[in-house]
Write an enzyme that holds these catalytic residues in place. Sequence first.
Site, PDB file in Angstrom:
ATOM      1  CG  HIS A 168     -20.307  36.859 -33.468  1.00 59.35           C
ATOM      2  ND1 HIS A 168     -20.907  37.387 -34.583  1.00 59.35           N
ATOM      3  CD2 HIS A 168     -20.902  35.651 -33.268  1.00 59.35           C
ATOM      4  CE1 HIS A 168     -21.827  36.546 -35.030  1.00 59.35           C
ATOM      5  NE2 HIS A 168     -21.837  35.482 -34.241  1.00 59.35           N
ATOM      6  CD  GLU A 271     -18.607  34.729 -35.861  1.00 61.50           C
ATOM      7  OE1 GLU A 271     -18.453  34.105 -34.787  1.00 61.50           O
ATOM      8  OE2 GLU A 271     -19.588  34.553 -36.605  1.00 61.50           O
TER       9      GLU A 271
END
Length: 299
Positions: A168, A271
Amino acid sequence: MIDQLNRAHGIAGQLVFEAGQGGLAKAVFSNPHATAEVYLQGATVTAFQPRGTAPALWLSSQAQFKPGKAIRGGIPVCWPWFGPHPTDKAKPQHGFARNAEWAVTASALLPDGRTQLRLRLADTAATRAIWPHPFELEMSVTAGAQLEVSLTTRNTGPDPVEIGGALHTYFNVGDISRVGIVGLDGRTYLDQLDGNAAKRQHGPVTVDEEVDRVYLDTTDDCLIWDAALNRHIRVAKRGSRTTVIWNPWIAKAARMADFPDDGYLTMVCVETANAATDVRTLAPGGEHTLTQVVSVKRV
Ligand code: BG6
């Protein structure tokens, strides 16, 4: 603990363990190519900075460094699911790997001058209470001119398991109003701010409002063009067919306690994910590796 880590895994002049913010242990990389930092908390890469460039990763000035708490910024590891748990909203958002303390298993100075650290997380009574499966996770962080991060899941149990997740990554940008993310043109995305409606991307992704999108069926690199910092960041990946783009914008930034109110102006998350249609099933003994490679180029 820090002394023990340095004795077992420190590399003179290249990899040193220190007490970081909140007293949490972190590994500090420094080699001719770049500097980087990794907290054992969540195996979170919190910094990567090729020599002569501005930081590639964004780290919240209000990040909390506490055992059990995800660090806001850098590269949190979302695992074994992405976003809310599919059926039980009481379970932690983005899984539990980013909240757990990982163990260091190895370090190396590679022949090409890059520095590598490996960390491990395996099931415990606490993880089985949240997710009832045996597993072994390995995170490998290799810093050189590029940053390569690989997350390998091994199914050590007797049954097949479903694995989702994401690296992320929060990227540092000079001015979000002058950023364009190239590489997703023509792709379908699920708009998480519009009931997961499927929409089509036209041209580069720009951010002038809250953005929370899961792009499907894409293995392509993304380039974050940053006019203010005169550079682009390339995000390449393997083992992923979903890319998530997120910026909380004004109202959500204000709601998050660990995110500065103006932080949305200088960050964007790109991400590398296994989400939505890209959740993987691992047979007993099976493994899956999710890799992200970050490089910075002046333009
Ligand atoms: C993104 C999600 O990946 O992560 C967003 O798509 C979410 O919906 C964001 O808001 C941050 O999540 P968290 O749990 O770290 O606040």
